[in-house]
Write an enzyme that holds these catalytic residues in place. Structure first.
Site, PDB file in Angstrom:
ATOM      1  CG  ASP A 108      39.126  36.369  25.053  1.00 36.49           C
ATOM      2  OD1 ASP A 108      38.451  35.562  25.418  1.00 36.49           O
ATOM      3  OD2 ASP A 108      39.488  36.567  26.474  1.00 36.49           O
TER       4      ASP A 108
ATOM      5  CG  ASP B 168      39.604  31.096  26.191  1.00 35.53           C
ATOM      6  OD1 ASP B 168      40.604  31.917  25.456  1.00 35.53           O
ATOM      7  OD2 ASP B 168      39.116  31.319  26.630  1.00 35.53           O
TER       8      ASP B 168
ATOM      9  CG  ASP C  63      33.019  28.267  34.591  1.00 37.12           C
ATOM     10  OD1 ASP C  63      32.151  27.806  33.771  1.00 37.12           O
ATOM     11  OD2 ASP C  63      32.319  28.813  35.278  1.00 37.12           O
TER      12      ASP C  63
HETATM   13  P1  ATP Z   1      34.503  36.247  29.252  1.00 37.13           P
HETATM   14  O1  ATP Z   1      33.625  36.075  27.981  1.00 37.13           O
HETATM   15  O2  ATP Z   1      34.453  36.532  30.878  1.00 37.13           O
HETATM   16  O3  ATP Z   1      35.805  35.705  29.248  1.00 37.13           O
HETATM   17  P2  ATP Z   1      34.354  33.129  29.742  1.00 37.13           P
HETATM   18  O4  ATP Z   1      33.101  32.227  30.334  1.00 37.13           O
HETATM   19  O5  ATP Z   1      35.253  33.123  28.407  1.00 37.13           O
HETATM   20  O6  ATP Z   1      33.618  34.652  29.933  1.00 37.13           O
HETATM   21  P3  ATP Z   1      36.994  32.912  30.767  1.00 37.13           P
HETATM   22  O7  ATP Z   1      37.832  33.814  31.927  1.00 37.13           O
HETATM   23  O8  ATP Z   1      38.089  33.239  29.924  1.00 37.13           O
HETATM   24  O9  ATP Z   1      35.624  33.054  30.835  1.00 37.13           O
HETATM   25  O10 ATP Z   1      37.764  31.280  30.554  1.00 37.13           O
HETATM   26  C1  ATP Z   1      37.186  30.808  30.140  1.00 37.13           C
HETATM   27  C2  ATP Z   1      36.277  29.213  30.213  1.00 37.13           C
HETATM   28  O11 ATP Z   1      37.448  28.705  31.211  1.00 37.13           O
HETATM   29  C3  ATP Z   1      34.756  29.023  30.899  1.00 37.13           C
HETATM   30  O12 ATP Z   1      34.202  29.549  29.500  1.00 37.13           O
HETATM   31  C4  ATP Z   1      35.038  28.021  31.441  1.00 37.13           C
HETATM   32  O13 ATP Z   1      34.758  26.741  30.635  1.00 37.13           O
HETATM   33  C5  ATP Z   1      36.096  28.027  32.081  1.00 37.13           C
HETATM   34  N1  ATP Z   1      36.365  28.197  32.693  1.00 37.13           N
HETATM   35  C6  ATP Z   1      36.870  29.268  33.289  1.00 37.13           C
HETATM   36  N2  ATP Z   1      36.735  29.503  35.368  1.00 37.13           N
HETATM   37  C7  ATP Z   1      36.717  28.800  36.086  1.00 37.13           C
HETATM   38  C8  ATP Z   1      36.368  27.981  36.964  1.00 37.13           C
HETATM   39  N3  ATP Z   1      36.012  29.671  38.149  1.00 37.13           N
HETATM   40  N4  ATP Z   1      35.404  26.720  37.196  1.00 37.13           N
HETATM   41  C9  ATP Z   1      35.387  26.493  35.824  1.00 37.13           C
HETATM   42  N5  ATP Z   1      35.776  25.916  34.541  1.00 37.13           N
HETATM   43  C10 ATP Z   1      36.257  28.155  34.565  1.00 37.13           C
HETATM   44 MG    MG Z   2      36.888  34.649  27.913  1.00 36.01          MG
END
Ligand code: ATP
Ligand code: MG
Length: 446
Positions: free
Chosen positions: A73, A75, A150
């Site tokens: 997705d 964001d 993160d």
């Molecule tokens: P995925 O491909 O699984 O969606 P993602 O990195 O996009 O991986 P998300 O949970 O969608 O994970 O989170 C979006 C963004 O928000 C991450 O890329 C990161 O920048 C931030 N984020 C998410 N969870 C945390 C956390 N626990 N601590 C700090 N930043 C976070």
């Molecule tokens: Mg994501």
């Protein structure tokens, strides 16, 4: 190969400019073009920018595109407040009570828009009703927003208009070198939010990135902090692991990091069943394959697989005690589900499907008369049959049974008739048992 090499040399020769503390990486270096961004998120960034705000695609999507993977997705992050975002788009709604985000809808696509945030001091840390830490719940600027994220690879901001990436933490070179590195002091960041340890495992397994040594180092000592994370949030993260399409790699990585025990009951179920382990690993492989082929997977099927050998053990015990098989199965299912409910936080809504899948397993044994035809008509036949094949592959039941159903479901009416087993053969065997038992019990009671 040569193209890649030339690209690298070319990239080196490009001087990234700096704006404030951000390195601006031009399109000529990173090669991610505007057409790779989803329709909805382009509409959102264009709309916000036209209204005078900053707006970027951020997080997993930028990282995945740099790694030549398809993002799950897109964001968007902006300096507009949620109310301001809502004013720009017709179909937008603010979600979340404390950590407010905006969902902007474009047909099927929902774009999640978050306002830049900053971290506040540790004493102001609050958790919401799901146990998520709200340390980063105050609005801030782009640089502060990058610092609260993160991993460096997750803190890249892509501007679809200029096709530039804004990078505050060297996430671009880390991504190029396939290194997953925590922003700031890893130990501090894990203390702020222990779930980041699981994210480290999941993302490195999913993306094939190497966990940087300093990022990995504190995990072994700090893993107990996961005990304080509410079950619902852990379950969320574990489900993400199991449904990531890389569940087997995730599980192996958890084991390597010694994170697999005591982490949470759902995973302990996996290790606690040596006999069931093969079955569960096959189920996970199967799930990964299905996801890779874009086939649907149901969490209920996966939960049913994770708990199957517990159900089987409880059922066997009851049958040995002389209970009738079908009744014993109902009792065994209820017993296992009740026990797991206290530990696992598996949502109740999956119960019905899990039970249906388990109950069908006994009916696959019955291959006489009208019963196989009735089974084929069951709405859950397909899931039950897939489950049966896993049982065959793990050696729990003979392959013949799976092969029989494989042929029967697609056979002509004539062939189906030929395949049926003689009526009563299996039945007689089963009926004789309970008759004997009460007699034996009666004898000892006298
Ligand atoms: P995925 O491909 O699984 O969606 P993602 O990195 O996009 O991986 P998300 O949970 O969608 O994970 O989170 C979006 C963004 O928000 C991450 O890329 C990161 O920048 C931030 N984020 C998410 N969870 C945390 C956390 N626990 N601590 C700090 N930043 C976070
Ligand atoms: Mg994501």
């Amino acid at each position: 190969m040569i193209k890649r090499f030339l690209k690298r040399v070319f990239r080196r020769s490009q001087k990234a400019k700096k704006v404030g503390n951000a390195r601006i990486i031009p399109f000529a270096s990173h090669g991610v073009s505007r057409d790779q961004i989803s329709y909805g998120s382009l509409k959102v960034t264009d709309g916000l920018q036209a209204a005078g705000y900053q707006a970027f695609v951020v997080g997993g999507a930028v990282r995945d595109l740099l790694l030549s993977k398809t993002p799950k997705d897109f964001d968007v992050a902006t300096n507009a407040t949620p109310e301001e975002v809502r004013r720009v788009f017709r179909r937008a709604r603010i979600i979340g009570r404390r950590f407010r985000l905006v969902h902007v809808m474009f047909g099927e696509e929902v774009v999640e828009v978050s306002t830049f945030r900053r971290m506040v001091d540790a004493e102001d840390v609050q958790a919401d009703e799901h146990g998520r830490l709200l340390r980063d719940n105050e609005f801030g600027d782009q640089e502060q927003d990058a610092a609260r994220r993160d991993f460096t690879a997750n803190a890249l901001y892509y501007d679809p208009t200029t096709q530039e990436i804004h990078d505050y933490h060297d996430g671009y070179s880390d991504t190029e070198n396939q290194i997953l590195r925590m922003i700031g002091q890893p130990a501090v960041r894990y203390r702020e939010d222990p779930v980041r340890m699981l994210r480290a495992v999941r993302l490195s397994a999913k993306l094939g990135m190497k966990l940087e040594a300093k990022t990995a180092a504190p995990i072994n000592e700090m893993k107990n902090l996961l005990d304080n994370v509410p079950q619902a949030r852990l379950l969320d993260e574990v489900l993400k692991m199991l449904l990531s399409g890389n569940s087997v790699a995730c599980i192996q990585q958890l084991r390597q990091m010694n994170l697999h025990h005591g982490l949470l009951p759902l995973l302990d179920v996996i290790w606690a069943q040596p006999t069931g382990e093969k079955f569960i690993m096959l189920a996970l492989h199967n799930t990964d394959d299905r996801l890779r082929q874009d086939k649907p997977v149901s969490p209920a099927f996966l939960f049913a697989a994770l708990l199957w050998h517990e159900v089987l053990a409880a059922w066997n015990l009851r049958v040995k005690r002389g209970e009738r098989p079908v009744g014993a199965m109902h009792e065994a299912m209820d017993e296992v589900l009740a026990k797991q409910k206290q530990q696992l936080a598996i949502p109740h809504r999956h119960d019905a499907v899990m039970k249906e899948i388990w109950l069908l397993q006994q009916r696959f044994e019955q291959r006489a008369g009208q019963r196989p035809y009735r089974l084929l008509e069951q709405p859950r036949f397909r899931a039950g049959y897939d489950f049966l094949l896993l049982r065959c592959a793990s050696g729990e039941v003979p392959d013949d049974l799976g092969l029989w159903w494989d042929e029967f479901q697609d056979a002509t009416a004539e062939r189906q008739k030929e395949m049926l087993q003689p009526e009563g053969a299996a039945e007689k065997k089963r009926r004789r048992k309970p008759r004997k038992k009460p007699a034996a019990v009666a004898a000892t009671a006298e």
